[in-house]
Design an enzyme around this catalytic site. Structure first.
Site, short mmCIF file in Angstrom:
data_model
loop_
_atom_site.label_atom_id
_atom_site.label_comp_id
_atom_site.label_asym_id
_atom_site.label_seq_id
_atom_site.Cartn_x
_atom_site.Cartn_y
_atom_site.Cartn_z
N LYS A 73 6.52 -3.07 7.38
CA LYS A 73 5.44 -2.96 6.70
C LYS A 73 4.37 -3.91 6.15
O LYS A 73 5.04 -4.76 5.63
CB LYS A 73 5.50 -2.01 5.46
N ARG A 96 -4.63 -9.17 -9.40
CA ARG A 96 -5.50 -8.02 -9.92
C ARG A 96 -6.27 -8.10 -10.98
O ARG A 96 -5.18 -8.02 -12.14
CB ARG A 96 -4.69 -6.70 -9.50
N HIS A 151 -1.82 -3.56 2.63
CA HIS A 151 -1.34 -3.17 1.26
C HIS A 151 -2.31 -2.47 0.40
O HIS A 151 -2.48 -2.74 -0.78
CB HIS A 151 -0.87 -4.55 0.52
N THR A 184 8.85 -4.35 3.50
CA THR A 184 7.36 -4.75 3.16
C THR A 184 7.46 -6.33 3.36
O THR A 184 8.16 -7.04 2.55
CB THR A 184 6.90 -4.22 1.73
C1 FNR Z 1 1.13 0.11 -3.46
N1 FNR Z 1 1.66 -0.13 -2.17
C2 FNR Z 1 3.11 -0.50 -2.49
N2 FNR Z 1 3.51 -1.05 -1.09
C3 FNR Z 1 5.01 -1.28 -0.97
O1 FNR Z 1 5.44 -1.73 -0.16
N3 FNR Z 1 5.72 -1.36 -2.32
C4 FNR Z 1 5.24 -1.03 -3.48
O2 FNR Z 1 5.68 -0.97 -4.46
C5 FNR Z 1 3.71 -0.56 -3.50
N4 FNR Z 1 3.13 -0.57 -4.70
C6 FNR Z 1 1.91 0.15 -4.62
C7 FNR Z 1 1.32 0.55 -5.93
C8 FNR Z 1 -0.01 1.11 -6.10
C9 FNR Z 1 -0.65 1.67 -7.11
C10 FNR Z 1 -0.62 1.19 -4.73
C11 FNR Z 1 -2.09 1.85 -4.56
C12 FNR Z 1 -0.22 0.88 -3.40
C13 FNR Z 1 1.07 -0.27 -1.06
C14 FNR Z 1 0.94 1.03 -0.44
O3 FNR Z 1 2.55 1.28 0.03
C15 FNR Z 1 0.15 1.37 0.81
O4 FNR Z 1 0.18 0.12 1.74
C16 FNR Z 1 -1.28 1.45 0.34
O5 FNR Z 1 -1.23 2.11 -0.93
C17 FNR Z 1 -2.17 2.00 1.40
O6 FNR Z 1 -3.49 1.96 0.79
P1 FNR Z 1 -4.16 3.37 0.42
O7 FNR Z 1 -3.77 4.56 1.00
O8 FNR Z 1 -3.81 3.44 -1.18
O9 FNR Z 1 -5.73 2.99 0.58
#
Ligand code: FNR
Length: 378
Positions: A252, A165, A276, A156
């Site tokens: 990513k 947030r 993200h 990532t």
């Molecule tokens: C994430 N995302 C995320 N990405 C990542 O690379 N490592 C992480 O630890 C996290 N943690 C995380 C927590 C929560 C609660 C959310 C909602 C998202 C981002 C995730 O991998 C992804 O990119 C997004 O969730 C995609 O968007 P949608 O499908 O939630 O709209």
């Protein structure tokens, strides 16, 4: 209970069942949340071409993601603290994904550890890496993921600093939650969540606690985490990761054409067009709005995956038709997990599969690999 027919139903159930602090951790974006909401809106705006009088019997959603067979072009995205949405959440989600035939991605910031998820699954899953200042620790995470037979590393790139947030700060988000009067009052209305959480020992960051010197309790852990994400991470760091990771590599968090060109030149196996889920740069363009340009720029050089805003199988079809080979879903399965545990993640995948299949059929396609821009009104 009325029938669960769409992701919004699972979301409503999760809101009722998961403690406020954790539900809002998922259902939030950074600052004004404009990008968070725009991600969904951009997919909604896309219109599909309806085609008729074509033989749409014998349809297939099967394809491959980084060379791996999948039952549909979907992977479960890495989501921090999944094990707080439901007890043992990472293990349950990984099992549901395995049963369904789609990849599961375990985050660095998980509650269940890499080894724990490996012990409770039978097929390789993917591991997502956050590069830490302590490169030795990042190296050891990669080694542990290799030892656990993870088949792909998702690196990532869009979280070197944390997008603020507001609700997490207001809610005093922590793992496990601190027993303040407000938290305890909320837990009284979440008996199901409490019941499952009392049955498990997994309540802190399993990949970190016990693996990092000086991090024994949660207070030192939260300080450690904030101070650890590496702000110096740059493209040369990706080369460094490649030295320690000889399996599939997925980059990513790409949301810009120029970055996609650099990523493709680095020889990654895939990139994820993503912001993200609107949790980092508020004001960034919706992920779907940049997807087409990135496909045009590097689609012939690198496999393109997409996430941010997918709430239905229709959204998946739109992303695939625009040129992505695969998609990740985040909140959609997290809502399922919070609502009904493993069965809820399976339900999410079933809903997505059905919507994708029917939508594809109504567009006159029978094979997801044949979907393309001819299915979109552009
Ligand atoms: C994430 N995302 C995320 N990405 C990542 O690379 N490592 C992480 O630890 C996290 N943690 C995380 C927590 C929560 C609660 C959310 C909602 C998202 C981002 C995730 O991998 C992804 O990119 C997004 O969730 C995609 O968007 P949608 O499908 O939630 O709209």
């Amino acid at each position: 209970m009325t029938a669960v027919t769409c992701i919004a139903d699972l979301q409503a159930l999760a809101r009722r069942r998961v403690p406020k602090m954790f539900y809002e951790y998922a259902d939030t974006g950074s600052w004004t949340e404009s990008t968070y909401h725009d991600n969904e809106a951009a997919l909604q705006r896309q219109r599909l071409r309806q085609r008729v009088a074509r033989n749409i019997d014998n349809r297939s959603l099967k394809t491959q993601l980084v060379g791996q067979d999948v039952t549909m072009p979907v992977a479960l995205a890495p989501v921090g603290m999944t094990g707080m949405m439901h007890a043992d959440g990472e293990i349950l989600a990984a099992q549901a994904a395995e049963d369904f035939g789609v990849p599961y991605t375990l985050t660095t910031m998980s509650v269940c550890s890499i080894e724990d998820v490996a012990a409770h699954t039978t097929k390789p899953f993917w591991f997502q890496l956050y590069v830490m200042r302590d490169r030795g620790f990042s190296e050891s995470l990669m080694k542990r993921a290799l030892d656990a037979n993870c088949s792909a590393l998702v690196l990532t790139l869009d979280l070197q600093v944390l997008g603020q947030r507001h609700r997490d700060i207001k809610n005093g988000l922590s793992t496990p939650p601190k027993p303040t009067a407000r938290v305890l009052a909320d837990l009284l209305f979440k008996p199901r969540w409490c019941w499952h959480m009392l049955q498990t020992k997994r309540r802190d960051f399993g990949n970190i606690v016990g693996h990092v010197q000086g991090v024994a309790d949660m207070t030192s852990l939260s300080e450690w985490t904030v101070s650890q994400f590496d702000p110096t991470l740059d493209w040369s760091s990706v080369e460094w990761v490649k030295k320690h990771w000889n399996r599939k590599l997925i980059l990513k968090g790409i949301n810009d054409v120029e970055d996609s060109k650099i990523a493709a030149d680095l020889g990654a196996d895939a990139i994820v067009v993503s912001n993200h889920g609107g949790r980092q740069l508020d004001g960034a363009r919706a992920s779907y709005e940049v997807l087409g340009g990135i496909v045009d720029a590097v689609g012939d050089k690198v496999e393109i995956h997409f996430d941010s805003g997918i709430r239905s199988g229709q959204d998946i079809l739109k992303a695939i038709a625009m040129g992505a080979k695969g998609t990740f879903i985040g909140r959609s399965y997290i809502y399922g997990l919070g609502a009904m545990g493993k069965a809820g993640v399976t339900k999410t995948l079933e809903i997505m599969q059905k919507e994708l299949d029917i939508t594809m059929a109504l567009c006159g396609e029978t094979d997801i690999r044949e979907a393309g821009r001819h299915n979109l009104v552009l």
